[in-house]
Design an enzyme around this catalytic site. Structure first.
Site, PDB file in Angstrom:
ATOM      1  N   ASP A  46     -14.630  26.596 -22.761  1.00 50.41           N
ATOM      2  CA  ASP A  46     -15.272  26.520 -24.067  1.00 50.41           C
ATOM      3  C   ASP A  46     -14.142  26.584 -25.097  1.00 50.41           C
ATOM      4  O   ASP A  46     -13.573  27.650 -25.348  1.00 50.41           O
ATOM      5  CB  ASP A  46     -16.242  27.695 -24.216  1.00 50.41           C
ATOM      6  CG  ASP A  46     -16.819  27.796 -25.618  1.00 50.41           C
ATOM      7  OD1 ASP A  46     -16.337  27.080 -26.524  1.00 50.41           O
ATOM      8  OD2 ASP A  46     -17.743  28.599 -25.823  1.00 50.41           O
TER       9      ASP A  46
ATOM     10  N   HIS B 169     -19.706  33.387 -26.000  1.00 46.92           N
ATOM     11  CA  HIS B 169     -20.762  33.050 -26.963  1.00 46.92           C
ATOM     12  C   HIS B 169     -22.058  32.859 -26.177  1.00 46.92           C
ATOM     13  O   HIS B 169     -22.019  32.483 -24.998  1.00 46.92           O
ATOM     14  CB  HIS B 169     -20.341  31.735 -27.641  1.00 46.92           C
ATOM     15  CG  HIS B 169     -21.206  31.286 -28.760  1.00 46.92           C
ATOM     16  ND1 HIS B 169     -22.379  30.607 -28.574  1.00 46.92           N
ATOM     17  CD2 HIS B 169     -21.059  31.397 -30.103  1.00 46.92           C
ATOM     18  CE1 HIS B 169     -22.909  30.309 -29.740  1.00 46.92           C
ATOM     19  NE2 HIS B 169     -22.130  30.782 -30.696  1.00 46.92           N
TER      20      HIS B 169
ATOM     21  N   GLN C 228     -13.192  27.393 -30.232  1.00 52.74           N
ATOM     22  CA  GLN C 228     -12.302  28.110 -31.158  1.00 52.74           C
ATOM     23  C   GLN C 228     -10.826  27.857 -30.863  1.00 52.74           C
ATOM     24  O   GLN C 228      -9.970  28.531 -31.424  1.00 52.74           O
ATOM     25  CB  GLN C 228     -12.591  29.626 -31.097  1.00 52.74           C
ATOM     26  CG  GLN C 228     -14.016  30.004 -31.450  1.00 52.74           C
ATOM     27  CD  GLN C 228     -14.377  29.788 -32.920  1.00 52.74           C
ATOM     28  OE1 GLN C 228     -13.513  29.492 -33.753  1.00 52.74           O
ATOM     29  NE2 GLN C 228     -15.652  29.915 -33.244  1.00 52.74           N
TER      30      GLN C 228
ATOM     31  N   LYS D  12     -16.106  22.470 -36.486  1.00 47.38           N
ATOM     32  CA  LYS D  12     -15.146  23.573 -36.590  1.00 47.38           C
ATOM     33  C   LYS D  12     -13.715  23.052 -36.760  1.00 47.38           C
ATOM     34  O   LYS D  12     -12.763  23.808 -36.752  1.00 47.38           O
ATOM     35  CB  LYS D  12     -15.232  24.469 -35.351  1.00 47.38           C
ATOM     36  CG  LYS D  12     -16.561  25.230 -35.228  1.00 47.38           C
ATOM     37  CD  LYS D  12     -16.518  26.163 -34.053  1.00 47.38           C
ATOM     38  CE  LYS D  12     -17.879  26.633 -33.597  1.00 47.38           C
ATOM     39  NZ  LYS D  12     -18.547  27.554 -34.498  1.00 47.38           N
TER      40      LYS D  12
ATOM     41  N   CYS E 223     -23.350  35.619 -32.427  1.00 49.45           N
ATOM     42  CA  CYS E 223     -23.870  34.950 -31.222  1.00 49.45           C
ATOM     43  C   CYS E 223     -23.121  35.404 -29.974  1.00 49.45           C
ATOM     44  O   CYS E 223     -22.926  34.607 -29.033  1.00 49.45           O
ATOM     45  CB  CYS E 223     -23.836  33.427 -31.357  1.00 49.45           C
ATOM     46  SG  CYS E 223     -24.784  32.822 -32.750  1.00 49.45           S
TER      47      CYS E 223
END
Ligand code: C6P
Length: 416
Positions: free
Chosen positions: A208, A131, A211, A234, A374
């Site tokens: 990261d 991202h 997700q 999220k 993104c």
């Protein structure tokens, strides 16, 4: 998992749906089919109530007052931190820093740890499927420090190419910063293997997890990662609050990111001393209500069980891949094998622009995301500037995937 376990429903999707007031909404006269969960998830009543209750019953500033409300607000704020720490199995609550979102967490590490440790001639390793929030801070830092920014590339199958990894992550690597699950391809990356490689050369590993933490069990101690970043919005929580987890010694040695109230132990007219972790990184009045509501989101997810959530999404993803692959007009990107991916499916139509497809589906009440997500360099590597994306969560059903597939066919009819 054996076959019998496979047959046992993990949780009742209809029961889950009943907890989400927004799912009763009509969009353009149609039932809402919300398939934009990688962008942000909907919020259950439990989380909305936690916010309302806080403002109606407890609202006060934290760590500052001796009055009852301030003590209660402080306790609730710190309890939420403990819940988040437990959720990712962080060894101690003070290794969980509240930030605004994943982007701020990533920037915090780049602006503090990396600012102090990366020097001319060093390299920083990221992947080709990051991202923008995990590309741009490193580009900026590499330029400033005259360091090299290296990419682990992905094949057209959406899987990282690791044959050359010992040349990419080498003795000059200071940090590897990579996504656990791609927000475009859905790929679940082999972070354990890469963490071991990073540690072999003395580099730190930043994950990261924007997700992954909302969708699968994540255990920072088992993974042995040095930093991990994610966003509450999220994972059923509010917007405007995120998390940076870091190993205690690393965080303790790092300089603060921002200066101000609460991050200070002592200030004189000449100088200042920093507060202990985690407060050193939480300057100013924090986002108290949203932190508390994030704790409520964690309770909700724990109640369903992260293993169950992951299994539910794997089932939906396998079903969606099979149904969508049957449409000859679609090109799906990312791994073909559903077991290699999370609940994110990006696709292109051979004659309808993603934005038109998204608008057509919206007319039918179906919300997907369209654009570069993104992750511009990654999307462009597929020779397109935009893709459509459906992404799933706990309240989605196979019926809704049928609605998506029928909706795509209906939109095709409109454009024919
Ligand atoms: N991806 C999407 O639609 P923030 O915006 O800071 O909460 O999260 C940034 C971010 C970082 N890493 C990954 C892998 C992400 O998916 C995201 C957010 C959203 O794909 C919004 S662009």
């Amino acid at each position: 998992m054996n076959d019998i376990e496979n047959l046992i429903p993990t949780f009742d999707v209809e029961d889950v749906r009943a907890d989400f007031p927004i799912l009763n909404r009509k969009i353009n006269g149609m039932d809402l089919v919300y398939l934009d969960n990688a962008a942000t998830t909907q919020k259950p009543r439990h989380v909305i109530d936690a916010l309302t209750r806080y403002y109606e019953e407890t609202n006060a500033n934290v760590h500052r007052g001796v009055h009852t409300l301030s003590v209660e607000a402080t306790d609730a704020y710190e309890l939420a931190r403990e819940k988040v720490a437990g959720f990712i199995n962080a060894p101690r609550p003070e290794t969980v820093i509240w930030t605004r979102n994943t982007s701020e967490s990533l920037n915090l590490v780049a602006a503090t740890w990396a600012e102090e440790h990366v020097a001319k001639g060093d390299n920083i390793v990221i992947t080709a499927m990051e991202h923008h929030s995990n590309i741009v801070p490193w580009q900026q830092l590499a330029t400033k420090k005259q360091a090299e920014l290296r990419y682990i590339v992905a094949g057209k199958d959406g899987v990282l190419e690791l044959s050359n990894i010992s040349n990419i992550i080498d003795s000059n690597t200071k940090i590897v910063s990579m996504t656990h699950v791609s927000n475009v391809l859905g790929t679940v990356n082999p972070v354990d293997e890469l963490t071991r490689r990073a540690h072999q050369v003395g580099a730190v590993m930043l994950i990261d997890a924007a997700q992954s933490v909302p969708h699968m069990p994540v255990d920072v101690q088992a993974m042995d990662v040095d930093f991990l970043c994610f966003s509450a919005h999220k994972m059923l929580g509010p917007t405007g609050i995120g998390v940076l987890y870091g190993k205690y010694d690393l965080l303790n040695d790092m300089s603060p990111f921002m200066f101000g109230g609460d991050m200070i132990l002592e200030v004189t007219y000449e100088d200042a001393k920093w507060n202990d972790l985690p407060y050193k990184f939480e300057a100013g009045t924090p986002n108290i209500a949203d932190a508390i509501a994030t704790g409520a989101a964690v309770d909700y997810l724990n109640n369903l069980g992260m293993e169950n959530i992951w299994r539910h999404e794997q089932e939906l993803t396998a079903y969606a891949l099979a149904q969508m692959s049957a449409l000859p007009s679609l090109t799906i990107i990312g791994p073909k094998d559903p077991t290699l991916r999370g609940g994110v499916i990006s696709f292109m139509h051979d004659s309808i622009h993603p934005h038109d497809l998204g608008t057509g589906l919206d007319q039918l009440g179906i919300a997907i995301r369209t654009g570069h997500h993104c992750a511009m360099p990654l999307v462009r590597s597929y020779d397109v500037v935009a893709a459509a994306r459906a992404s799933f969560y706990i309240y989605n059903s196979k019926h809704e995937i049928d609605e998506l597939v029928n909706g795509i066919s209906e939109t095709e009819g409109y454009f024919a």
